[in-house]
Design a protein around this motif. Structure first.
Motif, short mmCIF file in Angstrom:
data_model
loop_
_atom_site.label_atom_id
_atom_site.label_comp_id
_atom_site.label_asym_id
_atom_site.label_seq_id
_atom_site.Cartn_x
_atom_site.Cartn_y
_atom_site.Cartn_z
N LEU A 1 43.61 54.28 56.44
CA LEU A 1 42.75 55.03 55.53
C LEU A 1 41.44 55.42 56.20
N ARG A 2 40.92 54.52 57.03
CA ARG A 2 39.67 54.85 57.71
C ARG A 2 39.89 55.95 58.75
N VAL A 3 41.05 55.91 59.40
CA VAL A 3 41.38 56.98 60.34
C VAL A 3 41.42 58.32 59.62
N SER A 4 42.01 58.32 58.43
CA SER A 4 42.14 59.59 57.71
C SER A 4 40.77 60.06 57.21
N ILE A 5 39.85 59.14 56.90
CA ILE A 5 38.50 59.54 56.50
C ILE A 5 37.78 60.21 57.67
N LEU A 6 38.00 59.70 58.88
CA LEU A 6 37.37 60.30 60.06
C LEU A 6 37.81 61.76 60.22
N SER A 7 39.11 62.01 60.11
CA SER A 7 39.60 63.39 60.22
C SER A 7 39.07 64.26 59.10
N ASP A 8 39.11 63.72 57.90
CA ASP A 8 38.62 64.46 56.75
C ASP A 8 37.15 64.83 56.94
N ALA A 9 36.37 63.89 57.45
CA ALA A 9 34.95 64.14 57.72
C ALA A 9 34.81 65.33 58.66
N GLY A 10 35.64 65.38 59.68
CA GLY A 10 35.56 66.45 60.66
C GLY A 10 35.97 67.80 60.09
N TRP A 11 37.11 67.84 59.42
CA TRP A 11 37.61 69.13 58.94
C TRP A 11 36.77 69.69 57.80
N ARG A 12 36.24 68.83 56.95
CA ARG A 12 35.38 69.35 55.86
C ARG A 12 34.05 69.86 56.42
N LEU A 13 33.51 69.17 57.40
CA LEU A 13 32.28 69.67 58.02
C LEU A 13 32.57 70.96 58.78
N ALA A 14 33.77 71.04 59.35
CA ALA A 14 34.17 72.27 60.04
C ALA A 14 34.18 73.45 59.06
N LYS A 15 34.77 73.23 57.90
CA LYS A 15 34.80 74.31 56.90
C LYS A 15 33.38 74.69 56.46
N SER A 16 32.57 73.69 56.19
CA SER A 16 31.22 73.96 55.69
C SER A 16 30.37 74.67 56.74
N SER A 17 30.49 74.23 57.99
CA SER A 17 29.66 74.86 59.02
C SER A 17 30.19 76.26 59.35
#
Lengths: 677, 677
Positions: free
Chosen positions: B296-312
């Motif tokens: 679950l923590r691994v998936s949070i790391l990816s999610d953090a990256g892709w959501r910030l990617a979308k926002s930026s």
């Protein structure tokens, strides 16, 4: 299942026990914050009115669509008007009641400042002629019209000079023709325009005889107050929901104008004028209207303080009543407020709320003096008020919105429930970072003003801003010795904060002198703006302590403690880097300062509940399940969940039927029966 | 009013011009991020499916109540199931499609990890016997049941051992009796339980023969899959809306159990067992189940990256197409992206998104190796994966959620519109700070683990965590010379980041040795956790550059540039204070490093649009009016506002009628007519 289980009782007991530890008279501090017992009595009267009016409840909004919320809030608006009449309230009292309610309604129902723009009423009052003011304010006062202030356009916000809406004078008919050249010129974000406004005070480029005289102000009809249909040539609507569900009941709107004609005397002509023959007469005093911008920044500072006060009250109470981990011999776990990470995060936010509220009170006083002076065309106070209100607005909007969200996080999982009552404050307050001058725009004004003061210093001239005296250290360069005792000394703290700000200004001066263009030093201005605000906030804190030592000595010690938490949290936290780079403190001193900070937090432990109680909030206005005065967060969360329409018989039935269309697909029904699932 | 005005065209032109400046093959980077052309092709196939399915639109949600959103999302859930059948998708493909859609649905429709808990399916698969797995997973696979994972209770989240729900074995009937002692024991926050779940995998204290064996796992029926009515003895419902409108379509729920009886074989008995006579047999390997927490923590790391990617992506595009201030001779104002404050805020966030995504890819690979090893009862990788995934989760949740909100602010006023498409990411991702282990809890695990490594070092033992080698500098104490050139050197950057982390660990060691209790050093652990994560993220960046130099040399330079932006933004920003206090850098070097940082930002200017394009998002999945691939934010905002039901004839009529009840009060109607308002 007993609803009065031991654990439920424990949370109330924990809050009450913490409450009794307060080292100061809590009521006395509340009185001080509200400006004395008379004012507090009035506020309590308003609170009673609000609590007893069903139309003012905030309980239902969480379950409603935005349309439904707007519906409810128009009802609320009407009740405000009716109550004010029943109670024979003055306009001032009406506004106080409304502001205290924390309710937003579509449109400038109250025709005053309740949104992110300089509003209808004060603009007409200030910039209209006496006849104009009489006509429009009479109508507004009896709520026969709803006004809004229409400045921002789709493609122009900060840059007012770039507005594209035109008001072209037509001598033939003695009218102005209002026109939007294309959709990028659509008025946008205008509070009140989406649903409610019948009239707009509109900024448009004044054109007469082919010449553009820049943005001026006109009254433009939007919707007929008779049938609420848009005026011919006006395309108007609501711009849609805002981020995080914020401002849901404010009808920010848009409007396009297709050659809409208004009489010449719909231009506000107290200062600038256009004659019947199209001759333009410019205003005499161009800066007098700046006062209203300052006023909005002053109100943001107070709002920053009171919202953070509400959020930290909720978080401190919840963390006092929640227990988790480390059971003692009786199985009683540790209070979450006892975790050092929670104290490090929440106590400075309580101190910050006080800092903002106290500075807000003082800034408001100065503003009133300035307004009185301005009415006599004396603008002495304007430059300093301008710079300081910019710095306060930037700092307050940023730190309070971050602080509100930190309060939410400090409550762990339950903080993410809408019923915490905290997220609403972030949702509604966070745009203060970008409205009324984007923070990163405003901070440039602080940087520029301080650079001017530096220039004065270097040229041996006197400052025209009083606050700039902190720059003196650049010449005198005094030695500041930090140790475990001196760090609590007010003069030393102010000297450190002043030195840091001064060195940041000096550094900006060097950078600009070395050739870096102004557009490249935004971040240097940002740091100066924050340091400037922190100097002012700390100074206000110390001034307050000094005043209290004389006037209310029982309150001075606890405010002194808050001052230390505030100063030391900045010294060891967000400010540490610039205190080090400005050589205000040395790396070798950091351990000492951090230990002093931890001590200052320990000093506040017994007063934490008292200090949040002192804000004086009722449970009703906190609108929280987690931070009620007597705790009981679990019982309250349970109750709040029961009010969810999804849990009604109809709600269950409807979604259950839908779910069945998934579960019973194909031959699943037989399968479910056979497998006895 | 021409909808294709010059200004509207300009915004598209600006984006396209910026796009052409990219110094690298954008498609090649996209391929790299998605794991090669084959994978990307599959993702594009999913994207087409999603874009073409009306039930998957996100356009309506902004105008709906939560009930209406739930309604729509159950329809969407059914369409996912139907499409997967039509397309003959494997479970893996089904999950990939669902994950890519960014849609949440009530319940574990997919019976897998789509929420904030370890989920139904993997728990049964891992902890159930073969017969149990067959029975329940067959039913789940054909969507004849909907499962959820019920752990957290109203008064116990982090502290699992403190759970109060009991499962008491009754030998007489060969059943367990599930009971909630009071409402504080209500299961709470359980994703899927609010509306959809028919069964729960439930954590409860196992009691047999009067003895409590601690939390174990049981399958408990919640609602009948036949009629969707709650099972007798179960009180179940939805806990209500979440903060900021986040997770609106996830039905986090509650449940109380009043002596609900389940057969003995509803306890998952692959590891722990209870016999017919009530004898308890403990599990052999107690730590094997830790793997799913890491997952679950691994998936949070990816999610953090892709959501910030979308926002930026959205923010960079909008700030490229918006112009404000400083008109040139043609009246063309400056692009907002050219403001230094905007570059300082947005470019590091693009770099951070890359850092998180690249580390996510690598951590996922290591996780898969670990899983394979765990299935052979080899737990070699577990300690390091545990610590690093904690640090990544803490850092990723914090910095990404802050970064998403900074993207929103950087867009100024329009960023506060729901149509920016950014606020939804903050609303949904910010609880990652508090779920799956509160950030401030998890960072203590990192602190403790690193303290252990320090102890090993001091005792001359070898580390059991590879990453801990950065502690070596505490012995070797090498001189690190920072200057305008060396600061770009990968080894030097890593040496600085390692030295800082090492000194923070050493400081914690000193503090604990000096007698500060563990509960008092939370903030020291916090700093260590952030520094540890930043060392890992930077190392991954440099490793990636080195790999690309060999495998895809055209991509290496731009990723190198990102690496510098990432490293230098931390050195001069949030990390500056600890770099100084750990004496990794000196105050005298700060000017040089800040200048290097500004240079690194200038290096990225021409690649900014290319780097965000390379994330590969379609307009459809960005769901934004402000950051579409071809710009045109004003046209898109205008269109979005037109879809607002408030602007329909019915919407206007309804609220207009209501407004009239205010305006026409008393004798106002006559007044309005007389005054010709």
């Amino acid at each position: 299942m007993a609803p009065t289980s031991k654990q439920l009782q424990q949370s109330t007991h924990d809050i009450q026990a913490a409450r009794q530890k307060a080292s100061f008279p809590v009521d006395q501090l509340t009185n001080y914050l509200y400006g004395g017992p008379e004012n507090l009595k009035k506020v309590d009267k308003y609170r009673t009115i609000i609590a007893n009016e069903p139309a003012f409840t905030k309980k239902k909004a969480a379950f409603q669509s935005r349309q439904e919320q707007l519906h409810s809030s128009i009802h609320a608006a009407r009740r405000f008007i009716e109550i004010a009449e029943e109670q024979n309230f003055s306009t001032q009292e009406f506004l106080e009641l409304f502001a205290l309610s924390g309710i937003s309604t579509p449109g400038y129902i109250l025709n005053n400042i309740i949104d992110d723009n300089v509003a209808f009423w004060p603009v007409i009052e200030f910039q209209g002629t006496d006849e104009q003011a009489k006509k429009w304010l009479d109508a507004a006062k009896r709520h026969a019209i709803v006004g809004c202030y229409a400045q921002t356009e789709l493609s122009h916000g900060s840059n007012v000079v770039g507005l594209q809406t035109t008001a072209t004078f037509d001598e033939a008919t003695d009218e102005f023709v209002i026109n939007s050249p294309d959709i990028t010129a659509a008025k946008w974000w205008i509070g009140g325009l989406g649903v409610a406004a019948t009239h707009a005070v509109l900024q448009a480029q004044l054109i007469s005889k082919g010449k553009n005289y820049g943005p001026h102000i006109f009254i433009v009809p939007i919707r007929s107050p008779l049938d609420y249909k848009p005026i011919k040539g006006v395309t108007v609507g609501d711009i849609g929901p805002k981020a995080y569900g914020g401002f849901a009941t404010v009808d920010n709107g848009y409007a396009l104008f297709d050659n809409v004609r208004i009489p010449r005397d719909y231009m506000l002509m107290r200062f600038a004028k256009v004659s019947k023959t199209g001759e333009y007469q410019p205003p005499v005093h161009s800066k007098l209207s700046y006062g209203s911008m300052v006023k909005l920044r002053v109100s943001i500072l107070s709002d920053a303080g009171w919202r953070l006060a509400k959020s930290s009250t909720i978080a401190i109470r919840y963390c006092t009543s929640r227990r988790q981990f480390n059971p003692d011999q009786n199985g009683l776990e540790s209070q979450v407020i006892s975790y050092s990470s929670v104290r490090h995060r929440l106590y400075p936010l309580v101190a910050t709320a006080y800092a903002l509220i106290l500075s807000g009170i003082n800034l408001n006083k100065t503003f009133n003096v300035m307004t009185e002076q301005l009415s006599r065309e004396d603008a002495t106070l304007l430059p300093e008020m301008h710079v300081n209100s910019c710095a306060f607005k930037v700092w307050g909007a940023r730190r309070s919105s971050e602080g509100i969200e930190e309060c939410r996080k400090a409550m762990g999982g339950h903080g993410y429930s809408i019923f915490s009552g905290v997220s609403e404050h972030f949702a509604t307050f966070v745009p203060a970072n970008t409205y009324e001058g984007d923070n990163f725009m405003l901070c440039q004004q602080v940087g520029r003003a301080m650079l001017k003061q530096l220039d004065n210093l270097l040229k041996g001239k006197s400052y025209n801003l009083k606050t700039a005296t902190y720059l003196d250290v650049l010449i005198s360069n005094p030695t500041i010795t930090v140790d475990a005792n001196s760090i609590y000394n007010p003069e030393l703290q102010l000297a450190l904060f002043g030195k840091r700000a001064a060195h940041l200004v000096a550094n900006l001066g060097r950078q600009v002198k070395a050739g870096r263009p102004w557009g490249d030093v935004n971040m240097e201005c940002w740091e100066i703006c924050l340091a400037h605000a922190e100097f002012l906030l700390l100074k206000q804190f110390h001034d307050t302590v000094r005043d209290l030592q004389k006037s209310q000595p029982l309150l001075a010690p606890v405010v002194q403690k808050l001052t230390n938490v505030f100063a030391l949290s900045i010294l060891t936290g967000t400010g540490l880097a610039t205190f080090l780079t400005s050589q205000s403190i040395n790396v070798a001193d950091v351990d000492t300062i951090q230990e002093a900070y931890r001590n200052s937090l320990n000093e506040i432990v017994d007063d934490a509940i008292g200090l949040t109680d002192a804000f004086g909030f009722t449970d009703d206005e906190l609108n929280t399940a987690l931070g009620k005065k007597d705790g009981n967060p679990y019982g309250e969360l349970w109750e709040a969940a029961q009010s969810n329409p999804l849990n009604s018989d109809e709600g269950r039935e409807e979604l259950g039927e839908l779910m069945k269309t998934i579960l019973h697909r194909g031959d699943n029904l037989a399968y479910i029966k056979a497998a006895k699932l």
